[in-house]
Each structure stands twice: as C-alpha cells, then as structure tokens.
Design a protein around this motif. Structure first.
Motif, PDB file in Angstrom:
ATOM      1  N   ASN A 157      -3.620   2.529  -4.483  1.00 20.89           N
ATOM      2  CA  ASN A 157      -3.381   3.142  -5.962  1.00 20.89           C
ATOM      3  C   ASN A 157      -4.739   2.893  -6.488  1.00 20.89           C
ATOM      4  O   ASN A 157      -4.824   2.091  -7.148  1.00 20.89           O
ATOM      5  N   SER A 158      -5.774   3.802  -6.275  1.00 21.17           N
ATOM      6  CA  SER A 158      -7.073   3.741  -6.724  1.00 21.17           C
ATOM      7  C   SER A 158      -7.270   3.525  -8.306  1.00 21.17           C
ATOM      8  O   SER A 158      -8.078   2.939  -8.781  1.00 21.17           O
TER       9      SER A 158
ATOM     10  N   SER B  47       0.921  -1.092   0.047  1.00 15.98           N
ATOM     11  CA  SER B  47      -0.085  -0.004   0.133  1.00 15.98           C
ATOM     12  C   SER B  47       0.931   1.164   0.026  1.00 15.98           C
ATOM     13  O   SER B  47       1.935   1.216   0.638  1.00 15.98           O
ATOM     14  N   LEU B  48       0.525   2.380  -0.856  1.00 12.96           N
ATOM     15  CA  LEU B  48       1.389   3.374  -0.683  1.00 12.96           C
ATOM     16  C   LEU B  48       0.888   4.007   0.587  1.00 12.96           C
ATOM     17  O   LEU B  48      -0.123   3.778   1.433  1.00 12.96           O
TER      18      LEU B  48
ATOM     19  N   THR C 247      -5.587   2.146 -10.170  1.00 14.31           N
ATOM     20  CA  THR C 247      -5.024   0.865 -10.778  1.00 14.31           C
ATOM     21  C   THR C 247      -6.126   0.133 -10.182  1.00 14.31           C
ATOM     22  O   THR C 247      -6.296  -1.021 -10.925  1.00 14.31           O
TER      23      THR C 247
ATOM     24  N   ALA D 152      -1.597   6.873 -12.430  1.00 11.77           N
ATOM     25  CA  ALA D 152      -1.219   5.841 -11.450  1.00 11.77           C
ATOM     26  C   ALA D 152       0.111   5.615 -10.960  1.00 11.77           C
ATOM     27  O   ALA D 152       0.499   5.402  -9.720  1.00 11.77           O
ATOM     28  N   LYS D 153       1.140   6.220 -11.840  1.00 15.58           N
ATOM     29  CA  LYS D 153       2.493   6.032 -11.572  1.00 15.58           C
ATOM     30  C   LYS D 153       2.771   7.234 -10.575  1.00 15.58           C
ATOM     31  O   LYS D 153       3.788   7.168  -9.633  1.00 15.58           O
ATOM     32  N   THR D 154       2.207   8.460 -10.519  1.00 15.18           N
ATOM     33  CA  THR D 154       2.474   9.497  -9.488  1.00 15.18           C
ATOM     34  C   THR D 154       1.303   9.775  -8.653  1.00 15.18           C
ATOM     35  O   THR D 154       1.289  10.797  -7.978  1.00 15.18           O
ATOM     36  N   PHE D 155       0.483   8.592  -8.491  1.00 21.18           N
ATOM     37  CA  PHE D 155      -0.833   9.195  -7.714  1.00 21.18           C
ATOM     38  C   PHE D 155      -0.478   9.448  -6.204  1.00 21.18           C
ATOM     39  O   PHE D 155       0.054   8.725  -5.674  1.00 21.18           O
ATOM     40  N   GLN D 156      -1.065  10.593  -5.832  1.00 22.59           N
ATOM     41  CA  GLN D 156      -0.916  11.186  -4.422  1.00 22.59           C
ATOM     42  C   GLN D 156      -2.374  11.489  -3.936  1.00 22.59           C
ATOM     43  O   GLN D 156      -3.230  12.064  -4.652  1.00 22.59           O
TER      44      GLN D 156
ATOM     45  N   GLY E 225      -7.378   7.915  -1.523  1.00 19.60           N
ATOM     46  CA  GLY E 225      -6.584   8.786  -2.397  1.00 19.60           C
ATOM     47  C   GLY E 225      -7.157  10.316  -2.171  1.00 19.60           C
ATOM     48  O   GLY E 225      -6.866  11.097  -2.955  1.00 19.60           O
TER      49      GLY E 225
END
Length: 449
Positions: free
Chosen positions: A324-325, A156-157, A327, A398-402, A349
């Motif tokens: 990572n919603s 999980s992020l 995705t 998705a690669k930079t999701f914050q 997120g």
C-alpha cells in the motif's frame, strides 16, 4: 569511495534502476534469486524476463499515456527502452518485443558495466542499513514478502495475475486465419500484417463462451480471494461478466476484413501477435486464463484456425503481491519506517512492464543522488513519470489503492473541450506539456551534476 547501492530483484524495475545508478557513477549490486530459486512464471535466469505478454503496448507518444512514458524513458537514456527498440517486432502501433533476445541483451549490458555486479541469491529479510531498492516484482519470495508485511504492520495486499498461451505458428490453419493488423495500422507491410486473425460466426462464438464458462479452472486456496487487476482479467472472468464482454474486448471484430470471405463480417475475432523475431511463436492476445491445462487445449481448439494448434506455453495464474504505497512510501519512494530502503516496480502498485521500469528509473536516480550527497528536484506531476510516482506516493486513496497503468486521468487536467476531437486535442496538450517539463527536469538534473 562511493557507497554501494543494493538492488533486490533483477526484473524490469531492478535492471533499469541499476543502469541509471551505475551511469551516475554509483557502484551497484543486483541480488537476483533466479535461477537458484525458480518461480511459477519465469523460464530463464535472465534479467528483465518478460512473462505475461511480449508487448509494451502503444508507442504513440502524442495520443497515448504509455507511449508518452516510452518517450520519457528514451529521453532519460533508459536501458529497457533501448533494448526494446533494438529487439522490437512488427505489431502495428504497439511496441512488441522479441522476449528472449531482449532479456539476454539487458543481462549482457548490465554484466558488462564496470560498476554493476550481479549476485544470484535470495534475500529473505529487509536490510538494516546501507542503500537498498526492493524491486522484486509481483513474484516476491515468501520470506521477503513476510518481512515486508511485518514491517508494514499489515498483510501485503494481493491480487491474481494471469498469463496468456503461446502457439507454434506452423500449427495455425492459415486457410481459415489471415494476417492483418486492426485497421491495417502500421507503416510497413510487416507491421500491417503483424497479427494473425481467427474469425468466428455467432454460433461458434456462443459455443465457445459456453465451453469457457463450463471449463475446469484453477481453484484458490482457503482464505484467498480472487482480486484481479482489470487490465489483465482472465478471459473466463470477462465472460462471466456478460456473454458479449469478450466481443467488445479482445475478440472485437472491428477494423478487420477476412480475405477468405471478404463479404462476410465475422461475429468475433481472436487475434494472435508475433512473439519472437523468427515468427515461429504467436501469443493469443488478451487470452489470459485460469483454466486448467487440459481444459485450455480443448476450449482453444474450438477457435477456427487453432483446431490443431500446438502450444509452446499454456496460460496460467499466479499470486501477485504489492504494498500500500500511499501509506508506506514517501515522495522519494523510501519506506517511511526505514528510509534507507526504496521500493520500485510492480510491488509499488504500478501495473505493466513499462510502468515498472519507469519507477525503477526514478528510484535508481533518486538513490544515486542521495548516495552522492544530493537530492533530485521533485518530478513534475505533469509528466508521465511524475503522474505515476505522485499516484503511488500519495495521490491515490490508500483505502482503495489498487494496481494502476499510466493514463491521462492521473495527470493534472488541461482545458480542451469538444467531443472526440476535443479528446485528441487534450491528449496532444498533455503530451506537449509533459515533454517540455520532462526535458526541463532532465536539464536541471544534468546542471546539478
């Protein structure tokens, strides 16, 4: 008999999801681990407890995206907004809430609903069948967090959230400090004097920054990285980005006049906002911190007006997990690999109390429609609700999701030009379009029922 909707977590999102689903005629069970299992930040066993701030931010539904989100939730019969309005405190143009009575009122309303059951237990695994919403928020229990990470096929992020300290009002030196909302904003005298201001000279500010940078701070465990959400940065992290950062952030001295010295313009100002209806508690606005407790007391005592301040709660920092919603979730907020499970709230997120409750509102309505054998039409992305859900379910990279607060940058653009005036016109165009489209969407849903 209608199937039951199970909701894990009774925070803002879980409470709102339960309310929306129950009002649609669906039986709901809320699984809440508190007070059986405590967390770092919570103090009570109430649902929808506010821990970081007591503010829902701007209530302006014509020029501000979060104010628009307030409007949409009110239009949809949102429980969180109803209770926030009932327990609001003077805060200029912001919607601040008397946090304990607010949470108690949300809990009471849900307990009194004939279709809602609240079970105090910790859920540590993802359910295999049924209808579920995971709305566990930023402090998801370790067992469930591990289960989510295992299902997602990745860790999980995570980022770190900080909370601000709360001060006893009668320990603030009002011969130094004064009451005033920035630019005297507010319709009533209470609103125009909703904040307490503590002025600093240049020398006092520089000494404060030095102490802030040198203070003992919470250290991260091996392997943890300090990823922060920009909207809730610890003050010492802001100070590390530049000595003037705080003066252009939470300590900006604009829109304020010190009645004790009206001809002297403060170099910086620390603001405190009322935290309860009695006016006995005030939180230090924007002063989230990772300083250790002893350091907080000595550093905050350097603020003029707070030399003898007593703290009802000191600040702190905690780990905040989210998935990572883009995705993992489909357009209806369902876990792609287990579509009987939806996610809602901060764990998706979105950032902020209102945004979390808004995603709970949508998840509850979507789940109720599915249980009743139907499906809601897509939420228009021109609305605040639609902009948020579109962002987390595919609009974001998705690669930079914050984590993200609602903002007009998430909305499909409108055409309005011309500097500051152009922005005001554009924001009004955003809100007018959103209100019409949201009312239309709510009308379609009512017709379908």
């Amino acid at each position: 008999m209608t199937e039951t909707l199970h909701i894990i977590g009774g925070g803002m999102a879980g409470s709102e999801a339960a309310w929306q689903a129950a009002n649609a005629g669906v039986r709901v069970v809320i699984h809440e681990m508190r007070p059986t299992v405590e967390t770092f930040a919570h103090r009570t066993g109430s649902l929808a407890e506010m821990v970081c701030s007591n503010s829902f931010r701007s209530d302006d539904d014509k020029q501000n995206a979060v104010g628009l989100l307030h409007w949409e939730m009110r239009a949809a019969g949102g429980l969180i907004m109803e209770m926030a309005d009932r327990h609001r405190l003077p805060a200029g143009g912001a919607l601040a809430v008397d946090r304990d009575p607010f949470a108690e009122a949300v809990t009471e309303r849900l307990r009194a609903h004939p279709l809602v059951e609240i079970v105090e237990e910790e859920v540590t695994a993802l359910p295999r069948d049924g209808h579920w919403i995971v709305a566990t928020g930023p402090l998801t229990g370790s067992g469930l967090a591990e289960a989510i990470a295992a299902e997602a096929g990745q860790e999980s992020l995570a980022f770190f959230d900080a909370i601000a300290p709360i001060v006893h009002a009668d320990t603030i030196d009002m011969e130094t400090a004064w009451r005033q909302s920035r630019y005297d904003k507010g319709e009533t005298e209470d609103e125009r004097t909703a904040y307490i201001n503590c002025p600093m000279t240049k020398d006092q500010y520089e000494a404060f920054i030095d102490a802030l940078l040198a203070a003992d701070k919470t250290e991260f465990k091996p392997g943890e990285t300090a990823g922060y959400f920009d909207g809730c940065l610890p003050i010492e992290v802001m100070a590390e980005r530049g000595r003037e950062t705080l003066r252009f952030g939470p300590m900006k001295p604009v829109g304020l006049t010190n009645p004790h010295a009206p001809k002297e313009k403060p170099y910086a100002v620390v603001q405190l906002r009322r935290d309860n209806a009695l006016g006995t508690l005030y939180n230090i606005v924007g002063f989230q911190t990772k300083m250790k407790y002893g350091a907080q007391k000595s550093v905050f005592a350097m603020i003029p007006g707070l030399q003898e301040a007593a703290f009802a709660r000191l600040g702190g920092i905690h780990r905040n997990t989210f998935i990572n919603s883009p995705t993992l979730l489909d357009a209806d907020m369902r876990l792609r690999s287990k579509p009987h499970i939806r996610f809602a709230g901060q764990i998706t997120g979105v950032e902020g109390y209102v945004e979390s409750a808004a995603m709970g509102l949508l998840a509850g309505r979507m789940a109720a429609a599915e249980i009743e054998g139907g499906q809601l039409p897509p939420v228009p992305e021109t609305t605040a609700m639609g902009a948020l859900v579109t962002h987390i379910t595919g609009g974001a990279d998705a690669k930079t999701f914050q984590p993200m607060n609602v903002n007009f940058g998430l909305f499909p653009p409108v055409d309005a030009r011309g500097g500051r005036k152009g922005r005001q016109v554009r924001y009004k165009m955003y809100t007018d379009r959103a209100k019409a489209d949201w009312a239309d969407w709510l009308g379609h849903r009512a017709a379908a029922e």
